[in-house]
Design a protein around this motif. Structure first.
Motif, PDB file in Angstrom:
ATOM      1  N   ASP A  26       0.827  -1.213   0.000  1.00  0.00           N
ATOM      2  CA  ASP A  26       0.000   0.000   0.000  1.00  0.00           C
ATOM      3  C   ASP A  26       0.857   1.256   0.000  1.00  0.00           C
ATOM      4  O   ASP A  26       0.544   2.223  -0.692  1.00  0.00           O
ATOM      5  CB  ASP A  26      -0.947   0.012   1.196  1.00  0.00           C
ATOM      6  CG  ASP A  26      -2.103  -0.963   1.050  1.00  0.00           C
ATOM      7  OD1 ASP A  26      -2.351  -1.460  -0.073  1.00  0.00           O
ATOM      8  OD2 ASP A  26      -2.761  -1.239   2.066  1.00  0.00           O
ATOM      9  N   PHE A  27       1.942   1.262   0.794  1.00  0.00           N
ATOM     10  CA  PHE A  27       2.846   2.411   0.789  1.00  0.00           C
ATOM     11  C   PHE A  27       3.398   2.642  -0.617  1.00  0.00           C
ATOM     12  O   PHE A  27       3.456   3.775  -1.097  1.00  0.00           O
ATOM     13  CB  PHE A  27       4.010   2.226   1.760  1.00  0.00           C
ATOM     14  CG  PHE A  27       3.668   2.385   3.217  1.00  0.00           C
ATOM     15  CD1 PHE A  27       2.735   3.314   3.654  1.00  0.00           C
ATOM     16  CD2 PHE A  27       4.297   1.598   4.161  1.00  0.00           C
ATOM     17  CE1 PHE A  27       2.431   3.463   5.002  1.00  0.00           C
ATOM     18  CE2 PHE A  27       4.006   1.736   5.511  1.00  0.00           C
ATOM     19  CZ  PHE A  27       3.075   2.678   5.938  1.00  0.00           C
ATOM     20  N   LEU A  28       3.816   1.565  -1.276  1.00  0.00           N
ATOM     21  CA  LEU A  28       4.381   1.696  -2.620  1.00  0.00           C
ATOM     22  C   LEU A  28       3.326   2.207  -3.600  1.00  0.00           C
ATOM     23  O   LEU A  28       3.570   3.151  -4.354  1.00  0.00           O
ATOM     24  CB  LEU A  28       4.958   0.353  -3.092  1.00  0.00           C
ATOM     25  CG  LEU A  28       5.566   0.325  -4.487  1.00  0.00           C
ATOM     26  CD1 LEU A  28       6.683   1.346  -4.644  1.00  0.00           C
ATOM     27  CD2 LEU A  28       6.062  -1.078  -4.813  1.00  0.00           C
ATOM     28  N   ARG A  29       2.144   1.609  -3.592  1.00  0.00           N
ATOM     29  CA  ARG A  29       1.082   2.048  -4.505  1.00  0.00           C
ATOM     30  C   ARG A  29       0.671   3.493  -4.238  1.00  0.00           C
ATOM     31  O   ARG A  29       0.363   4.241  -5.162  1.00  0.00           O
ATOM     32  CB  ARG A  29      -0.133   1.126  -4.395  1.00  0.00           C
ATOM     33  CG  ARG A  29       0.030  -0.182  -5.116  1.00  0.00           C
ATOM     34  CD  ARG A  29      -1.299  -0.930  -5.182  1.00  0.00           C
ATOM     35  NE  ARG A  29      -1.755  -1.339  -3.877  1.00  0.00           N
ATOM     36  CZ  ARG A  29      -1.629  -2.566  -3.384  1.00  0.00           C
ATOM     37  NH1 ARG A  29      -1.075  -3.518  -4.103  1.00  0.00           N
ATOM     38  NH2 ARG A  29      -2.089  -2.849  -2.189  1.00  0.00           N
ATOM     39  N   ILE A  66      11.278   9.772  -4.411  1.00  0.00           N
ATOM     40  CA  ILE A  66      11.079  10.205  -5.796  1.00  0.00           C
ATOM     41  C   ILE A  66       9.818  11.064  -5.898  1.00  0.00           C
ATOM     42  O   ILE A  66       9.824  12.128  -6.526  1.00  0.00           O
ATOM     43  CB  ILE A  66      11.012   8.991  -6.747  1.00  0.00           C
ATOM     44  CG1 ILE A  66      12.378   8.302  -6.803  1.00  0.00           C
ATOM     45  CG2 ILE A  66      10.542   9.401  -8.133  1.00  0.00           C
ATOM     46  CD1 ILE A  66      12.353   6.927  -7.436  1.00  0.00           C
ATOM     47  N   ARG A  67       8.729  10.628  -5.240  1.00  0.00           N
ATOM     48  CA  ARG A  67       7.476  11.382  -5.293  1.00  0.00           C
ATOM     49  C   ARG A  67       7.636  12.742  -4.614  1.00  0.00           C
ATOM     50  O   ARG A  67       7.171  13.765  -5.121  1.00  0.00           O
ATOM     51  CB  ARG A  67       6.347  10.581  -4.642  1.00  0.00           C
ATOM     52  CG  ARG A  67       4.999  11.289  -4.624  1.00  0.00           C
ATOM     53  CD  ARG A  67       4.470  11.521  -6.046  1.00  0.00           C
ATOM     54  NE  ARG A  67       3.294  12.352  -6.062  1.00  0.00           N
ATOM     55  CZ  ARG A  67       2.060  11.909  -6.251  1.00  0.00           C
ATOM     56  NH1 ARG A  67       1.835  10.622  -6.448  1.00  0.00           N
ATOM     57  NH2 ARG A  67       1.056  12.747  -6.259  1.00  0.00           N
ATOM     58  N   GLU A  68       8.304  12.774  -3.467  1.00  0.00           N
ATOM     59  CA  GLU A  68       8.499  14.055  -2.783  1.00  0.00           C
ATOM     60  C   GLU A  68       9.309  15.009  -3.646  1.00  0.00           C
ATOM     61  O   GLU A  68       9.027  16.207  -3.712  1.00  0.00           O
ATOM     62  CB  GLU A  68       9.181  13.840  -1.433  1.00  0.00           C
ATOM     63  CG  GLU A  68       9.253  15.100  -0.601  1.00  0.00           C
ATOM     64  CD  GLU A  68       9.796  14.883   0.792  1.00  0.00           C
ATOM     65  OE1 GLU A  68       9.869  15.880   1.526  1.00  0.00           O
ATOM     66  OE2 GLU A  68      10.154  13.744   1.146  1.00  0.00           O
ATOM     67  N   SER A  69      10.303  14.473  -4.379  1.00  0.00           N
ATOM     68  CA  SER A  69      11.093  15.303  -5.288  1.00  0.00           C
ATOM     69  C   SER A  69      10.272  15.761  -6.478  1.00  0.00           C
ATOM     70  O   SER A  69      10.512  16.837  -7.041  1.00  0.00           O
ATOM     71  CB  SER A  69      12.321  14.538  -5.776  1.00  0.00           C
ATOM     72  OG  SER A  69      13.172  14.213  -4.715  1.00  0.00           O
ATOM     73  N   LEU A  70       9.273  14.989  -6.860  1.00  0.00           N
ATOM     74  CA  LEU A  70       8.438  15.296  -8.009  1.00  0.00           C
ATOM     75  C   LEU A  70       7.476  16.460  -7.721  1.00  0.00           C
ATOM     76  O   LEU A  70       7.425  17.444  -8.458  1.00  0.00           O
ATOM     77  CB  LEU A  70       7.648  14.055  -8.437  1.00  0.00           C
ATOM     78  CG  LEU A  70       6.669  14.203  -9.592  1.00  0.00           C
ATOM     79  CD1 LEU A  70       7.420  14.485 -10.890  1.00  0.00           C
ATOM     80  CD2 LEU A  70       5.836  12.934  -9.733  1.00  0.00           C
ATOM     81  N   ASP A  71       6.734  16.313  -6.621  1.00  0.00           N
ATOM     82  CA  ASP A  71       5.698  17.339  -6.374  1.00  0.00           C
ATOM     83  C   ASP A  71       5.456  17.644  -4.898  1.00  0.00           C
ATOM     84  O   ASP A  71       4.480  18.273  -4.549  1.00  0.00           O
ATOM     85  CB  ASP A  71       4.390  16.943  -7.046  1.00  0.00           C
ATOM     86  CG  ASP A  71       3.778  15.657  -6.503  1.00  0.00           C
ATOM     87  OD1 ASP A  71       4.305  15.097  -5.511  1.00  0.00           O
ATOM     88  OD2 ASP A  71       2.769  15.206  -7.066  1.00  0.00           O
ATOM     89  N   ALA A 115       4.610  15.612  -2.540  1.00  0.00           N
ATOM     90  CA  ALA A 115       3.730  14.657  -1.866  1.00  0.00           C
ATOM     91  C   ALA A 115       4.575  13.620  -1.127  1.00  0.00           C
ATOM     92  O   ALA A 115       5.645  13.239  -1.582  1.00  0.00           O
ATOM     93  CB  ALA A 115       2.805  13.972  -2.860  1.00  0.00           C
ATOM     94  N   LYS A 116       4.062  13.157   0.022  1.00  0.00           N
ATOM     95  CA  LYS A 116       4.759  12.163   0.823  1.00  0.00           C
ATOM     96  C   LYS A 116       3.779  11.067   1.241  1.00  0.00           C
ATOM     97  O   LYS A 116       2.594  11.326   1.412  1.00  0.00           O
ATOM     98  CB  LYS A 116       5.355  12.782   2.086  1.00  0.00           C
ATOM     99  CG  LYS A 116       6.412  13.828   1.841  1.00  0.00           C
ATOM    100  CD  LYS A 116       6.996  14.290   3.134  1.00  0.00           C
ATOM    101  CE  LYS A 116       6.449  15.668   3.470  1.00  0.00           C
ATOM    102  NZ  LYS A 116       6.991  16.235   4.676  1.00  0.00           N
ATOM    103  N   THR A 117       4.296   9.872   1.435  1.00  0.00           N
ATOM    104  CA  THR A 117       3.465   8.779   1.905  1.00  0.00           C
ATOM    105  C   THR A 117       3.025   9.034   3.345  1.00  0.00           C
ATOM    106  O   THR A 117       1.897   8.781   3.709  1.00  0.00           O
ATOM    107  CB  THR A 117       4.238   7.448   1.828  1.00  0.00           C
ATOM    108  OG1 THR A 117       4.682   7.267   0.487  1.00  0.00           O
ATOM    109  CG2 THR A 117       3.384   6.280   2.219  1.00  0.00           C
TER     110      THR A 117
END
Length: 181
Positions: A29-32, A170-175, A177-179
């Protein structure tokens, strides 16, 4: 008229199997979650010094889980002989970490869900988590080592968790957003 009675329903998993599957599900779930709301293009973007992208990480974890579950069932023959891999084999393996032309995030996630269902069904039905196979020949495995189904599942959990963390960065660097947090 027939009715479903409790005797016809599969019993809920408990104990070690339930714990293993619950832990694996949490890290899946964290990955998705890192892919929520992304376009196909965003899922393929490299946002750090690494070659990794979110879609590629999900593809890789899908492949890892599929291969290790096949190992539980079929032993080392399911993994192939890493010592005999060709350049083309290594190139195909590298493609697991990328969103290739024609890849869609929806298809990548659907494939991952199918592999997860297969894993969960296998864990629920395995006669013995202690059943083991010799590891395939590979430079990263000590010769003569064996892994039980339990050890394989722990490895899949660790792999999923590690790559969920990579995807989060990678997501945090993108926009931004964080898990979590």
């Amino acid at each position: 008229m027939t009715q479903n009675t409790p005797a016809t329903l599969a019993p809920a998993l408990t104990g070690e199997r339930a714990d293993l599957l619950e832990t694996l599900a949490k890290h899946r779930d964290f990955l998705r979650f890192t892919a929520n709301g992304l376009t196909d293009e965003q899922a393929g973007l490299r946002t750090t010094a690494s070659e990794l992208c979110i879609g590629g990480l999900i593809k890789h974890v899908t492949s890892v889980e599929r291969n290790w579950v096949s190992f539980i069932v079929d032993g080392p023959s399911a993994m192939g002989d890493f010592d005999k891999m060709t350049e083309a084999d290594f190139a195909r393996r590298a493609d697991e970490f990328r969103m290739l032309p024609g890849d869609t995030l929806a298809a990548v996630l659907e494939n991952y869900a199918g592999v997860a269902r297969r894993t969960d069904e296998l864990v629920a039905s395995l006669p013995d988590l202690d059943a083991s196979h010799p590891l395939p020949s590979a430079p990263w495995f000590a010769p003569g080592k064996e892994w039980s189904a339990r050890r394989v599942l722990l490895h899949v959990i660790a792999e999923t968790s590690q790559h969920a963390g990579h995807a989060d960065i990678i997501r945090e660097s993108l926009d931004g957003a964080k898990t979590m947090g």
